[in-house]
Design a protein around this motif. Structure first.
Motif, PDB file in Angstrom:
ATOM      1  N   LEU A   1      -3.320   4.076 -31.113  1.00 50.82           N
ATOM      2  CA  LEU A   1      -3.103   5.118 -30.216  1.00 50.82           C
ATOM      3  C   LEU A   1      -2.759   6.496 -30.770  1.00 50.82           C
ATOM      4  O   LEU A   1      -2.653   7.686 -30.004  1.00 50.82           O
ATOM      5  CB  LEU A   1      -1.924   5.021 -29.271  1.00 50.82           C
ATOM      6  CG  LEU A   1      -2.096   3.662 -28.253  1.00 50.82           C
ATOM      7  CD1 LEU A   1      -0.798   3.305 -27.750  1.00 50.82           C
ATOM      8  CD2 LEU A   1      -3.032   3.757 -27.321  1.00 50.82           C
ATOM      9  N   GLY A   2      -2.856   6.486 -32.135  1.00 50.70           N
ATOM     10  CA  GLY A   2      -2.821   7.787 -32.966  1.00 50.70           C
ATOM     11  C   GLY A   2      -1.414   8.060 -33.232  1.00 50.70           C
ATOM     12  O   GLY A   2      -0.991   9.259 -33.754  1.00 50.70           O
ATOM     13  N   LEU A   3      -0.428   7.241 -33.126  1.00 46.82           N
ATOM     14  CA  LEU A   3       1.090   7.248 -33.394  1.00 46.82           C
ATOM     15  C   LEU A   3       1.198   6.959 -34.749  1.00 46.82           C
ATOM     16  O   LEU A   3       0.742   6.216 -35.521  1.00 46.82           O
ATOM     17  CB  LEU A   3       1.804   6.220 -32.329  1.00 46.82           C
ATOM     18  CG  LEU A   3       1.520   6.225 -31.009  1.00 46.82           C
ATOM     19  CD1 LEU A   3       2.385   5.172 -30.102  1.00 46.82           C
ATOM     20  CD2 LEU A   3       1.911   7.444 -30.350  1.00 46.82           C
ATOM     21  N   ILE A   4       2.376   7.614 -35.372  1.00 43.80           N
ATOM     22  CA  ILE A   4       2.838   7.415 -36.769  1.00 43.80           C
ATOM     23  C   ILE A   4       3.707   6.029 -36.706  1.00 43.80           C
ATOM     24  O   ILE A   4       4.554   6.065 -35.701  1.00 43.80           O
ATOM     25  CB  ILE A   4       3.584   8.437 -37.237  1.00 43.80           C
ATOM     26  CG1 ILE A   4       2.398   9.552 -37.415  1.00 43.80           C
ATOM     27  CG2 ILE A   4       4.134   8.128 -38.659  1.00 43.80           C
ATOM     28  CD1 ILE A   4       3.361  11.031 -37.769  1.00 43.80           C
ATOM     29  N   THR A   5       3.574   5.111 -37.649  1.00 42.58           N
ATOM     30  CA  THR A   5       4.411   3.894 -37.383  1.00 42.58           C
ATOM     31  C   THR A   5       5.245   3.623 -38.845  1.00 42.58           C
ATOM     32  O   THR A   5       4.765   4.046 -39.763  1.00 42.58           O
ATOM     33  CB  THR A   5       3.360   2.845 -37.082  1.00 42.58           C
ATOM     34  OG1 THR A   5       2.601   2.406 -38.137  1.00 42.58           O
ATOM     35  CG2 THR A   5       2.620   2.696 -35.946  1.00 42.58           C
ATOM     36  N   VAL A   6       6.107   3.164 -38.619  1.00 42.50           N
ATOM     37  CA  VAL A   6       7.112   2.650 -39.619  1.00 42.50           C
ATOM     38  C   VAL A   6       7.551   0.981 -39.555  1.00 42.50           C
ATOM     39  O   VAL A   6       7.847   0.697 -38.510  1.00 42.50           O
ATOM     40  CB  VAL A   6       8.498   3.445 -39.808  1.00 42.50           C
ATOM     41  CG1 VAL A   6       9.326   2.875 -40.972  1.00 42.50           C
ATOM     42  CG2 VAL A   6       8.196   4.809 -39.978  1.00 42.50           C
ATOM     43  N   HIS A   7       7.073   0.402 -40.507  1.00 46.22           N
ATOM     44  CA  HIS A   7       7.336  -1.080 -40.494  1.00 46.22           C
ATOM     45  C   HIS A   7       8.723  -1.163 -41.160  1.00 46.22           C
ATOM     46  O   HIS A   7       8.895  -1.043 -42.246  1.00 46.22           O
ATOM     47  CB  HIS A   7       6.329  -1.932 -41.139  1.00 46.22           C
ATOM     48  CG  HIS A   7       6.447  -3.359 -41.040  1.00 46.22           C
ATOM     49  ND1 HIS A   7       7.484  -4.083 -41.922  1.00 46.22           N
ATOM     50  CD2 HIS A   7       5.801  -3.988 -40.182  1.00 46.22           C
ATOM     51  CE1 HIS A   7       7.097  -5.482 -41.500  1.00 46.22           C
ATOM     52  NE2 HIS A   7       6.268  -5.700 -40.566  1.00 46.22           N
ATOM     53  N   GLY A   8       9.696  -2.090 -40.342  1.00 44.23           N
ATOM     54  CA  GLY A   8      10.917  -2.198 -40.673  1.00 44.23           C
ATOM     55  C   GLY A   8      12.020  -2.596 -39.691  1.00 44.23           C
ATOM     56  O   GLY A   8      11.598  -1.981 -38.402  1.00 44.23           O
ATOM     57  N   SER A   9      13.122  -2.974 -40.025  1.00 41.04           N
ATOM     58  CA  SER A   9      14.142  -3.330 -38.852  1.00 41.04           C
ATOM     59  C   SER A   9      14.859  -2.016 -38.716  1.00 41.04           C
ATOM     60  O   SER A   9      15.462  -1.347 -39.627  1.00 41.04           O
ATOM     61  CB  SER A   9      15.162  -4.097 -39.305  1.00 41.04           C
ATOM     62  OG  SER A   9      16.254  -4.172 -38.305  1.00 41.04           O
ATOM     63  N   ALA A  10      15.097  -1.651 -37.506  1.00 42.92           N
ATOM     64  CA  ALA A  10      15.748   0.000 -37.194  1.00 42.92           C
ATOM     65  C   ALA A  10      17.233  -0.279 -36.980  1.00 42.92           C
ATOM     66  O   ALA A  10      18.154   0.776 -37.263  1.00 42.92           O
ATOM     67  CB  ALA A  10      15.379   0.639 -35.782  1.00 42.92           C
TER      68      ALA A  10
END
Length: 359
Positions: free
Chosen positions: A188-197
């Motif tokens: 969708l064009g979003l920036i993503t971060v993989h990990g537990s918030a």
């Protein structure tokens, strides 16, 4: 030793290349044909540079005929060198044969190299581009929205943000542990971060300390509480909006620092109860909650002409007003007269293009 030290450093202190795979920037939309054309143009530019270099230094070259190096010889030498073909006892000796080698054989060799090593080169260059884009983004990101959890609630929240047109896709950062959910967000064009918030380091990588708003929509209430505590510590001025399943956990979210808490299970239950008696009312509520079409609830400032008047006499359908951070319904005594600085919550007709949030 160096790798071990890198692993021990927090994520937020890692260089850009170490965060490739943790942060994912939206992919640029390039067609396969354009990608191949770019590679061919690049190969031709390298070939041209090699020809010029060989021709300028032609006094240092010789060929089997011993008559010196012509421009055609320079092109031929550069061609067989860059294509890794080499030269030896079997080689074209006439100008026509060499011209055929340049015009016909070389394009075939370039096409072969593109097919053979194109994928590997693409992976390597894409990783480098991602590293540079990540580092640039981390240096510039400000006033963005961090969304924790890309489940049903997180997706709906993002859809509402994007539908209001005041937030671009590249201003939304999604944090999740589910790679499939992150892939969908990236599409969708979003920036993503993989990990537990729940980890402060992951939220720092998402830039939560410089975010405008943080939307917390995990699947578990205890996770929501922990993420809210961590986010509030990192971003004391950000607006934190959280979702919980059970109403009994609302006070925990408020105490943890959430500015607004939505109880998803009770809200859905109320709508279901209303649907048994007045199903069309539920349709109207859904219309108000869907900003793309029909009606929507919006907010705007009070204009100087409206100050001192009653919100009930305005052409807009006013539901309430916000004064000094406090919400008052339109029938409250405090809402009898509008004051400077008040903001109105009203029903907006989304079909009117000139009717924006600022009135």
């Amino acid at each position: 030793m160096i790798k071990g030290l890198l692993r021990q450093r927090p994520l937020s202190e890692q260089p850009g290349h170490a965060l490739v795979g943790v942060i994912r920037m939206p992919d640029a939309k390039v067609s396969p044909l354009n990608a191949i054309i770019r590679r061919i143009v690049g190969a031709l530019l390298f070939l041209f540079a090699a020809v010029i270099i060989v021709y300028i230094g032609r006094d240092g070259y010789t060929d089997s005929k011993g008559d010196g190096i012509s421009f055609l010889d320079a092109v031929y030498y550069a061609t067989v060198s860059l294509s890794t073909t080499g030269y030896g006892d079997i080689a074209p000796v006439t100008d026509s044969a060499r011209l055929i080698n340049i015009v016909v054989i070389t394009p075939l060799r370039v096409a072969f190299l593109i097919v053979l090593v194109g994928t590997t080169l693409e992976v390597l260059t894409e990783r480098s581009r991602q590293a540079l884009r990540i580092q640039k983004w981390r240096n510039k990101v400000r006033d963005h929205v961090v969304v924790v959890g890309f489940g049903t609630k997180g997706r709906s929240a993002i859809n509402a943000l994007l539908a209001e047109h005041d937030v671009e896709a590249n201003q939304v950062v999604v944090v999740d542990t589910d790679q499939q959910a992150l892939d969908a967000a990236s599409a969708l064009g979003l920036i993503t971060v993989h990990g537990s918030a729940t980890r402060a380091d992951v939220l720092r990588v998402a830039g939560v300390q410089r975010a405008r708003s943080v939307v917390i929509a995990p699947n578990r209430d205890d996770t929501a509480v922990l993420v809210t505590l961590t986010a509030r510590e990192l971003a004391p001025k950000a607006s934190i909006l959280a979702s919980v399943r059970e109403a009994e956990n609302v006070h925990l979210l408020k105490q943890s620092g959430a500015d607004q808490v939505v109880v998803s299970s009770e809200t859905a239950g109320r709508l279901l109860g209303m649907a048994t008696r007045t199903p069309l009312v539920v349709d109207m509520v859904e219309d108000l909650l869907t900003p793309e079409t029909g009606l929507a609830i919006a907010e705007r400032p009070v204009t100087p002409k409206e100050e001192g008047g009653s919100p009930r006499h305005l052409p807009d359908t006013v539901l309430g007003l916000v004064r000094a951070g406090q919400l008052y319904r339109v029938d409250a005594p405090e809402a009898d007269a509008l004051e400077p600085g008040d903001r109105l919550l009203y029903v907006r007709h989304t079909a009117r293009p000139d009717d924006d949030e600022d009135g």
